[in-house]
Design an enzyme around this catalytic site. Structure first.
Site, mmCIF file in Angstrom:
data_model
loop_
_atom_site.group_PDB
_atom_site.id
_atom_site.type_symbol
_atom_site.label_atom_id
_atom_site.label_comp_id
_atom_site.label_asym_id
_atom_site.label_seq_id
_atom_site.Cartn_x
_atom_site.Cartn_y
_atom_site.Cartn_z
ATOM 1 N N ASP A 440 0.826 -1.206 0.000
ATOM 2 C CA ASP A 440 0.000 0.000 0.000
ATOM 3 C C ASP A 440 0.863 1.259 0.000
ATOM 4 O O ASP A 440 2.074 1.214 0.259
ATOM 5 C CB ASP A 440 -0.941 -0.014 1.207
ATOM 6 C CG ASP A 440 -2.311 0.561 0.892
ATOM 7 O OD1 ASP A 440 -2.411 1.364 -0.055
ATOM 8 O OD2 ASP A 440 -3.279 0.211 1.596
ATOM 9 N N ASP A 497 -10.445 2.200 -3.901
ATOM 10 C CA ASP A 497 -10.938 1.853 -2.568
ATOM 11 C C ASP A 497 -12.460 1.798 -2.522
ATOM 12 O O ASP A 497 -13.032 1.341 -1.526
ATOM 13 C CB ASP A 497 -10.443 2.878 -1.533
ATOM 14 C CG ASP A 497 -9.068 2.528 -0.986
ATOM 15 O OD1 ASP A 497 -8.600 1.398 -1.241
ATOM 16 O OD2 ASP A 497 -8.465 3.370 -0.302
#
Length: 693
Positions: A440, A497
């Site tokens: 990430d 997301d």
């Protein structure tokens, strides 16, 4: 004297010319020319006239337009001596290497500079890869270096570039060509939600399925700049490069990232298929290429930071029952990480949550037939962490900078930082059977810095070399770092997301201009989406996820009996079809109904396809308009079936044939008239399977 050169790949021809040993310029880029084309005559035909208000000679839109040669537009190179003195180089063609590739070496002896341009064609994917390199005998400061500069077509009215935001990635912008410059200047230090480095230039009249189009992608994961300029004389140039002034230090060598180019005479889809195939078959290196893409489960939206063994054990069992084949433990397993304010950089298993390490959970996951994956955010550091307290100087940028998600960025250009991260990550990988990393990147850089990107690449390359069987996903708050540079080191991207299927339907559709299904993660989100507040039916959520690399990212304990049955059925459909869909081309369809977002995934041989027709809103008319298919054999017959006819709504009361039986229709009919689908509610998907007889 004019020297000419050409490259061909069977669909496109690129012709370059150098006049009087000056920098080469592109004099033709488009559909394949005859092998006997007189390139000297072509160069003569390329010249534009001179009239009042112009110089007596038109400065070339060369591969690197030179300000010193009176070029009035954006120069392709801006630099200064190490003492700050501006340099205005004039290059001469020194040597050329020809063959399946082209390499031009150009020199400015007075300033001690060498400029090299490289071009290579791929006859299978129809991609031209090119790059610019600059060498200096003494250190220089680089302000701007363009990858090989390309012309844009005169018959194009618009350009299509890509912007976006968190949970709203891959938004396509149509901008009219006009005198002056359109600049996309990404200063975030990574590819960015806002600035995907891609451009399509459709010739007037082009659609998804027909007409001419030119495609560009700059394969770099750092800050970048795109310049599309129309000069006063009407000529157009497109430049790509690292963000201006992102090369902080003086040096004797600089190079751009690869620029990927393609031309299509089958609309935007022709460019899209070339990018999809090239990424999948030339850029990505697969750790286990013969292993099917596993159904993915990520526990983030089920537990967030609250890791408890009984809960994780139960969730893993439920995920396996639904059909998951990979279990990913997300953020919260390390340091004292109970929220997003601490512990980034420590990368030591939290003994409070995992007193026996990760072994019990991994063993349980393996016993359920799933592999195990783990979340990291290696490039970031929390001020509340042991590492930051020991090494505050490791953070990139000023100490009083604005934080992002309560964190700073590690300076990846420092070898000791990379060594530290390698030691911590490799220890976890050596001590635990981990098949997958979710890598990430949850904030922008405080300043664009090309060395930061090169440092990240170096760490990824080292880990890939030592752990070649570990798959890595590039996730940057969703789609904040997606490009061919990062994909040369990873095998999957988390597109957004947003787990809202309605939002993802559009995002996936537009991302398909560059990304194939095999690398694009798409998960079935919770009934009530955490990022949009929208509630969507399980059928729609499941089929949208089945369009790409399928997974789940919700709390499976929320599913009722019907939702469980639907999800298991769609997951099994995906498993039954994933082998051929992995290498399928994604073709965006020209829908006559703007409420319908539709695509056709087709195997390269054209023997089978599946159409996903998602209804994103209420149609203006009552009945569905026929949906035209594409890229079929007009003379062939195809058997088509509605794969999910059991999802018919009670308000669908007519006798549409696909509701009751399969049909055999010609490719000509399916492309000229199209498929007539049953009525449906908004936020539903029809899935049509086709087989060539």
């Amino acid at each position: 004297m004019t020297k000419t050169y050409r490259l061909d790949d069977g669909r496109q021809t690129l012709v370059l010319a150098s006049e009087n040993d000056r920098l080469p310029q592109v004099v033709y880029w488009g559909g394949s020319l005859p092998s006997g084309e007189n390139l000297g005559a072509l160069c003569a035909a390329h010249q534009i006239d001179v009239t009042g208000g112009m110089l007596d000679e038109n400065p070339a839109v060369s591969l690197c337009p030179e300000a010193a040669r009176s070029f009035q537009g954006q120069a392709g190179l801006m630099l200064s001596a190490s003492d700050g003195r501006p340099l205005l180089p004039e290059f001469r063609l020194h040597s050329v290497e020809e063959g399946d590739a082209l390499r031009f070496v150009c020199q400015d002896a007075g300033n001690g500079l060498t400029l090299t341009f490289e071009f290579a064609v791929d006859a299978q994917t129809r991609i031209i890869t090119c790059q610019t390199k600059l060498d200096a005998t003494q250190p220089v400061r680089l302000h701007w270096l363009a990858a090989p500069v390309m012309p844009a077509p005169q018959l194009a009215m618009d350009m299509i570039d890509v912007s976006g935001r968190w949970c709203g990635e891959f938004q396509l912008n149509r901008t009219p060509w006009s005198a002056g410059i359109r600049t996309r200047d990404n200063r975030t230090g990574s590819t960015g939600h806002e600035h995907f480095p891609g451009l399509m230039v459709p010739v007037t009249g082009a659609t998804n399925t027909q007409g001419e189009c030119y495609g560009f992608h700059y394969g770099w994961s750092g800050g970048h700049t795109m310049i599309a300029e129309e000069l006063q004389d009407g000529r157009r140039q497109v430049q790509w490069g690292h963000a201006k002034d992102s090369e902080i230090a003086a040096a004797t060598r600089f190079e751009t990232a690869p620029l990927y180019l393609t031309y299509s005479d089958t609309g935007l889809n022709g460019c899209a298929v070339s990018f999809q195939r090239h990424l999948r078959e030339r850029i990505v290196t697969w750790p286990k290429p013969d292993t099917p893409r596993p159904v993915h489960y990520n526990c983030w939206e089920a537990v967030y930071f609250d890791h408890k063994w009984p809960v994780l054990k139960d969730i893993a069992e439920r995920a396996a029952h639904l059909g998951a084949e990979r279990f990913v433990l997300d953020d919260g397993w390390f340091g004292l990480r109970d929220d997003d304010t601490s512990s980034l950089g420590d990368w030591i298993i939290d003994a409070r949550k995992y007193p026996d390490g990760l072994t019990p959970l991994i063993d349980h996951v393996h016993s359920l037939g799933m592999t195990f994956g783990l979340w990291f955010e290696p490039e970031m550091i929390s001020e509340n962490s042991d590492v930051y307290r020991a090494h505050p100087d490791w953070a990139l940028g000023p100490q009083d900078q604005i934080l992002g998600r309560q964190q700073k960025v590690l300076n990846m250009a420092r070898p000791q930082v990379r060594d530290f991260l390698y030691d911590r990550i490799s220890a976890i990988l050596r001590d635990n059977p981990i098949d997958y990393i979710k890598w990430d990147h949850n904030r922008v850089l405080p300043t664009p810095d090309a060395a930061q990107t090169r440092g990240t690449y170096a760490l990824l390359d080292r880990l890939r070399a030592d752990f070649p069987l570990v798959e890595i996903e590039s996730c940057a708050s969703g789609g904040g770092r997606i490009d061919f540079g990062i994909m040369a080191r990873t095998q999957r991207v988390w597109l957004s997301d947003s787990n809202d299927a309605l939002e993802r339907l559009r995002i996936q559709h537009d991302a398909a201009l560059f990304l194939p299904s095999a690398v694009t993660g798409s998960h079935v989100g919770p009934r009530h989406c955490h990022t949009s507040g929208r509630t969507l039916d399980i059928t729609f959520r499941a089929w949208v996820a089945a369009q790409r690399h399928m997974g789940f990212e919700m709390d499976p304990r929320e599913l009722d009996t019907r939702e469980t049955e639907v999800l298991m059925r769609v997951t099994q459909w995906w498993k039954d079809n994933r082998a051929w869909m992995r290498t399928a081309d994604i073709l965006r369809l020209d829908s006559a109904d703007p409420a319908v977002i539709a695509e056709q995934q087709q195997d390269p041989a054209g023997a089978r396809f599946v159409v996903f027709a998602g209804k994103a809103a209420t149609s203006a008319q009552i009945s569905p308009r026929p949906l035209r298919l594409t890229a079929l054999d007009p003379a062939a017959m195809y058997e088509i079936t509605l794969a999910n006819r059991d999802e018919l709504a009670g308000l669908s009361r007519g006798t549409t044939a696909l509701k009751e039986r399969d049909l055999v229709l010609s490719g000509k009919y399916l492309m000229n008239h199209g498929v007539t689908l049953p009525w449906s509610f908004p936020e539903r998907m029809w899935v049509v399977e086709g087989t060539r007889l």
